[in-house]
Motif scaffolding. Structure first.
Motif, PDB file in Angstrom:
ATOM      1  N   ALA A  56      -7.817  -2.291  -0.648  1.00 16.47           N
ATOM      2  CA  ALA A  56      -9.013  -1.642  -0.115  1.00 16.47           C
ATOM      3  C   ALA A  56      -8.684  -0.401   0.721  1.00 16.47           C
ATOM      4  CB  ALA A  56      -9.811  -2.629   0.730  1.00 16.47           C
ATOM      5  N   HIS A  57      -7.506  -0.351   1.282  1.00 18.36           N
ATOM      6  CA  HIS A  57      -7.143   0.778   2.153  1.00 18.36           C
ATOM      7  C   HIS A  57      -6.521   1.957   1.398  1.00 18.36           C
ATOM      8  CE1 HIS A  57      -7.917  -1.978   5.466  1.00 18.36           C
ATOM      9  NE2 HIS A  57      -8.037  -0.882   6.197  1.00 18.36           N
ATOM     10  N   ARG A  58      -6.447   1.868   0.083  1.00 21.30           N
ATOM     11  CA  ARG A  58      -5.957   3.006  -0.686  1.00 21.30           C
ATOM     12  C   ARG A  58      -6.969   4.131  -0.601  1.00 21.30           C
ATOM     13  NH1 ARG A  58      -5.592   1.337  -6.387  1.00 21.30           N
ATOM     14  NH2 ARG A  58      -7.486   0.310  -5.827  1.00 21.30           N
ATOM     15  N   PRO A  59      -6.580   5.345  -0.740  1.00 22.83           N
ATOM     16  CA  PRO A  59      -5.261   5.850  -1.103  1.00 22.83           C
ATOM     17  C   PRO A  59      -4.365   6.019   0.123  1.00 22.83           C
ATOM     18  CG  PRO A  59      -6.776   7.685  -0.999  1.00 22.83           C
ATOM     19  CD  PRO A  59      -7.584   6.428  -0.719  1.00 22.83           C
ATOM     20  N   PHE A  60      -3.079   5.871  -0.113  1.00 19.42           N
ATOM     21  CA  PHE A  60      -2.073   6.093   0.915  1.00 19.42           C
ATOM     22  C   PHE A  60      -1.433   7.452   0.647  1.00 19.42           C
ATOM     23  CE2 PHE A  60      -2.442   1.490   0.580  1.00 19.42           C
ATOM     24  CZ  PHE A  60      -2.659   1.150   1.908  1.00 19.42           C
ATOM     25  N   PRO A  61      -1.315   8.289   1.671  1.00 20.68           N
ATOM     26  CA  PRO A  61      -0.796   9.639   1.451  1.00 20.68           C
ATOM     27  C   PRO A  61       0.706   9.683   1.155  1.00 20.68           C
ATOM     28  CG  PRO A  61      -1.226   9.303   3.777  1.00 20.68           C
ATOM     29  CD  PRO A  61      -1.758   8.096   3.043  1.00 20.68           C
ATOM     30  N   ASP A  62       1.431   8.656   1.614  1.00 16.40           N
ATOM     31  CA  ASP A  62       2.879   8.654   1.403  1.00 16.40           C
ATOM     32  C   ASP A  62       3.407   7.236   1.580  1.00 16.40           C
ATOM     33  OD1 ASP A  62       3.034   8.236   4.232  1.00 16.40           O
ATOM     34  OD2 ASP A  62       3.102  10.396   4.540  1.00 16.40           O
ATOM     35  N   LEU A  63       4.683   7.064   1.271  1.00 14.89           N
ATOM     36  CA  LEU A  63       5.298   5.745   1.353  1.00 14.89           C
ATOM     37  C   LEU A  63       5.289   5.204   2.779  1.00 14.89           C
ATOM     38  CD1 LEU A  63       6.777   3.453  -0.117  1.00 14.89           C
ATOM     39  CD2 LEU A  63       8.921   4.691   0.305  1.00 14.89           C
ATOM     40  N   ALA A  64       5.524   6.061   3.750  1.00 15.37           N
ATOM     41  CA  ALA A  64       5.532   5.622   5.149  1.00 15.37           C
ATOM     42  C   ALA A  64       4.174   5.018   5.535  1.00 15.37           C
ATOM     43  CB  ALA A  64       5.888   6.781   6.072  1.00 15.37           C
ATOM     44  N   SER A  65       3.098   5.644   5.089  1.00 17.65           N
ATOM     45  CA  SER A  65       1.753   5.124   5.391  1.00 17.65           C
ATOM     46  C   SER A  65       1.512   3.787   4.706  1.00 17.65           C
ATOM     47  CB  SER A  65       0.687   6.121   4.949  1.00 17.65           C
ATOM     48  OG  SER A  65       0.843   7.337   5.626  1.00 17.65           O
ATOM     49  N   LEU A  66       1.964   3.671   3.469  1.00 19.72           N
ATOM     50  CA  LEU A  66       1.826   2.416   2.727  1.00 19.72           C
ATOM     51  C   LEU A  66       2.571   1.290   3.445  1.00 19.72           C
ATOM     52  CD1 LEU A  66       1.045   0.787   0.134  1.00 19.72           C
ATOM     53  CD2 LEU A  66       3.189   1.638  -0.854  1.00 19.72           C
ATOM     54  N   LEU A  67       3.801   1.556   3.869  1.00 20.63           N
ATOM     55  CA  LEU A  67       4.607   0.531   4.531  1.00 20.63           C
ATOM     56  C   LEU A  67       4.053   0.190   5.909  1.00 20.63           C
ATOM     57  CD1 LEU A  67       8.184   1.640   3.443  1.00 20.63           C
ATOM     58  CD2 LEU A  67       6.706  -0.110   2.430  1.00 20.63           C
ATOM     59  N   ALA A  68       3.522   1.174   6.616  1.00 21.25           N
ATOM     60  CA  ALA A  68       2.908   0.905   7.918  1.00 21.25           C
ATOM     61  C   ALA A  68       1.669   0.027   7.755  1.00 21.25           C
ATOM     62  CB  ALA A  68       2.557   2.215   8.617  1.00 21.25           C
ATOM     63  N   ALA A  69       0.872   0.311   6.736  1.00 22.58           N
ATOM     64  CA  ALA A  69      -0.312  -0.508   6.472  1.00 22.58           C
ATOM     65  C   ALA A  69       0.091  -1.930   6.095  1.00 22.58           C
ATOM     66  CB  ALA A  69      -1.157   0.115   5.360  1.00 22.58           C
ATOM     67  N   SER A  70       1.176  -2.055   5.334  1.00 23.88           N
ATOM     68  CA  SER A  70       1.670  -3.376   4.960  1.00 23.88           C
ATOM     69  C   SER A  70       2.062  -4.173   6.193  1.00 23.88           C
ATOM     70  CB  SER A  70       2.876  -3.230   4.022  1.00 23.88           C
ATOM     71  OG  SER A  70       3.487  -4.481   3.809  1.00 23.88           O
ATOM     72  N   ASP A  71       2.784  -3.525   7.097  1.00 22.43           N
ATOM     73  CA  ASP A  71       3.179  -4.214   8.332  1.00 22.43           C
ATOM     74  C   ASP A  71       1.963  -4.643   9.136  1.00 22.43           C
ATOM     75  OD1 ASP A  71       5.878  -3.970   7.784  1.00 22.43           O
ATOM     76  OD2 ASP A  71       6.171  -2.235   9.095  1.00 22.43           O
ATOM     77  N   GLU A  72       1.010  -3.727   9.290  1.00 26.19           N
ATOM     78  CA  GLU A  72      -0.190  -4.039  10.065  1.00 26.19           C
ATOM     79  C   GLU A  72      -0.947  -5.212   9.449  1.00 26.19           C
ATOM     80  OE1 GLU A  72      -4.429  -2.010  11.244  1.00 26.19           O
ATOM     81  OE2 GLU A  72      -2.697  -0.689  10.982  1.00 26.19           O
ATOM     82  N   ALA A  73      -1.119  -5.179   8.133  1.00 27.03           N
ATOM     83  CA  ALA A  73      -1.816  -6.277   7.456  1.00 27.03           C
ATOM     84  C   ALA A  73      -1.031  -7.575   7.596  1.00 27.03           C
ATOM     85  CB  ALA A  73      -2.026  -5.938   5.980  1.00 27.03           C
ATOM     86  N   GLY A  74       0.293  -7.483   7.568  1.00 26.32           N
ATOM     87  CA  GLY A  74       1.134  -8.671   7.726  1.00 26.32           C
ATOM     88  C   GLY A  74       1.029  -9.274   9.118  1.00 26.32           C
ATOM     89  N   TYR A  75       0.968  -8.427  10.135  1.00 27.53           N
ATOM     90  CA  TYR A  75       0.835  -8.932  11.503  1.00 27.53           C
ATOM     91  C   TYR A  75      -0.513  -9.600  11.730  1.00 27.53           C
ATOM     92  CZ  TYR A  75       5.163  -6.748  13.052  1.00 27.53           C
ATOM     93  OH  TYR A  75       6.484  -6.423  13.209  1.00 27.53           O
ATOM     94  N   ASP A  76      -1.508  -9.222  10.943  1.00 28.27           N
ATOM     95  CA  ASP A  76      -2.851  -9.780  11.108  1.00 28.27           C
ATOM     96  C   ASP A  76      -3.084 -11.071  10.324  1.00 28.27           C
ATOM     97  OD1 ASP A  76      -3.480  -7.720  12.816  1.00 28.27           O
ATOM     98  OD2 ASP A  76      -4.565  -6.542  11.320  1.00 28.27           O
ATOM     99  N   LEU A  77      -2.086 -11.541   9.599  1.00 26.95           N
ATOM    100  CA  LEU A  77      -2.280 -12.763   8.809  1.00 26.95           C
ATOM    101  C   LEU A  77      -2.426 -13.987   9.706  1.00 26.95           C
ATOM    102  CD1 LEU A  77       0.260 -12.290   5.878  1.00 26.95           C
ATOM    103  CD2 LEU A  77      -2.209 -11.888   5.874  1.00 26.95           C
ATOM    104  N   ALA A  78      -3.414 -14.791   9.386  1.00 20.06           N
ATOM    105  CA  ALA A  78      -3.620 -16.061  10.079  1.00 20.06           C
ATOM    106  C   ALA A  78      -2.642 -17.088   9.510  1.00 20.06           C
ATOM    107  CB  ALA A  78      -5.064 -16.519   9.863  1.00 20.06           C
ATOM    108  N   PRO A  79      -2.439 -18.197  10.209  1.00 20.01           N
ATOM    109  CA  PRO A  79      -1.524 -19.227   9.704  1.00 20.01           C
ATOM    110  C   PRO A  79      -1.838 -19.671   8.269  1.00 20.01           C
ATOM    111  CG  PRO A  79      -2.034 -19.687  11.985  1.00 20.01           C
ATOM    112  CD  PRO A  79      -2.922 -18.528  11.557  1.00 20.01           C
ATOM    113  N   GLY A  80      -3.104 -19.773   7.916  1.00 17.32           N
ATOM    114  CA  GLY A  80      -3.474 -20.159   6.549  1.00 17.32           C
ATOM    115  C   GLY A  80      -3.062 -19.112   5.521  1.00 17.32           C
ATOM    116  N   ASP A  81      -3.151 -17.835   5.911  1.00 15.82           N
ATOM    117  CA  ASP A  81      -2.726 -16.753   5.023  1.00 15.82           C
ATOM    118  C   ASP A  81      -1.215 -16.802   4.802  1.00 15.82           C
ATOM    119  OD1 ASP A  81      -5.373 -15.655   4.960  1.00 15.82           O
ATOM    120  OD2 ASP A  81      -4.966 -14.665   6.889  1.00 15.82           O
ATOM    121  N   ILE A  82      -0.477 -17.084   5.859  1.00 16.98           N
ATOM    122  CA  ILE A  82       0.978 -17.188   5.752  1.00 16.98           C
ATOM    123  C   ILE A  82       1.347 -18.376   4.878  1.00 16.98           C
ATOM    124  CG2 ILE A  82       3.105 -17.650   7.056  1.00 16.98           C
ATOM    125  CD1 ILE A  82       1.847 -15.931   9.327  1.00 16.98           C
TER     126      ILE A  82
END
Length: 176
Positions: A56-82
């Motif tokens: 849903a957060h696409r488009p990403f302007p570059d790889l750094a933005s994609l990886l930063a979004a991945s980290d942010e989404a990963g930090y927001d995972l609830a225990p059930g998501d993990i």
């Protein structure tokens, strides 16, 4: 237990990959239909919430933005998501030519880990040469078996984020 044998991804690019190939791969990823991107992202991290958010957060302007979004989404995972992401991880495997003793040792170590923590062991081995992967996994399990449950939950979530980053780089470079 996914075993990664590549070098860690570079935020500004990927080693040995021409920037034009990286830009083209990211463009294809950004323009893919939502369902296609979401399905590919589920291969990077088995959490439906993470994959949906990333698509849903696409488009990403570059790889750094994609990886930063991945980290942010990963930090927001609830225990059930993990738990969902862990359940989607592939079963541990070694090359067929690995010694039988290595297969048995890994199987026993994984069983001990799963018995203690209730989920599969995950580790990102990007910085590890393939010849040292079995030793690194066994050492990792041995150390992590000493963790308290909350500490191991945090380490596991971090390893899932690292795996997702590595798989995203591969997806952008090779998967599109």
């Amino acid at each position: 237990m996914p075993v990664q044998h590549r070098r860690p991804p570079q935020v500004s690019g990927a080693p040995g990959v021409p920037s034009a190939a990286l830009v083209a791969g990211l463009a294809r990823f950004n323009s893919a239909p939502f369902a296609t991107a979401e399905a590919a992202l589920l291969e990077c991290c088995g959490s439906r919430r993470w994959a949906h958010r990333m698509a849903a957060h696409r488009p990403f302007p570059d790889l750094a933005s994609l990886l930063a979004a991945s980290d942010e989404a990963g930090y927001d995972l609830a225990p059930g998501d993990i738990a969902e992401a862990l359940a989607a991880e592939p079963a541990p495997c070694l090359h067929h030519d690995a010694p039988r003793a290595a297969h048995l040792a890994l199987r026993a170590a994984h069983a001990a880990y799963e018995s203690r923590f209730g989920h599969s062991f995950v580790i990102c081995l990007d910085a590890c040469p393939p010849s040292q992967a079995v030793d690194q996994v066994l050492a990792g399990i041995r150390v992590r078996l000493t963790h308290e449950v909350d500490e191991e939950r945090a380490v596991t979530a971090d390893e899932l984020r690292r795996l997702a980053r590595s798989r995203l780089v591969e997806l952008v470079i090779e998967g599109w």
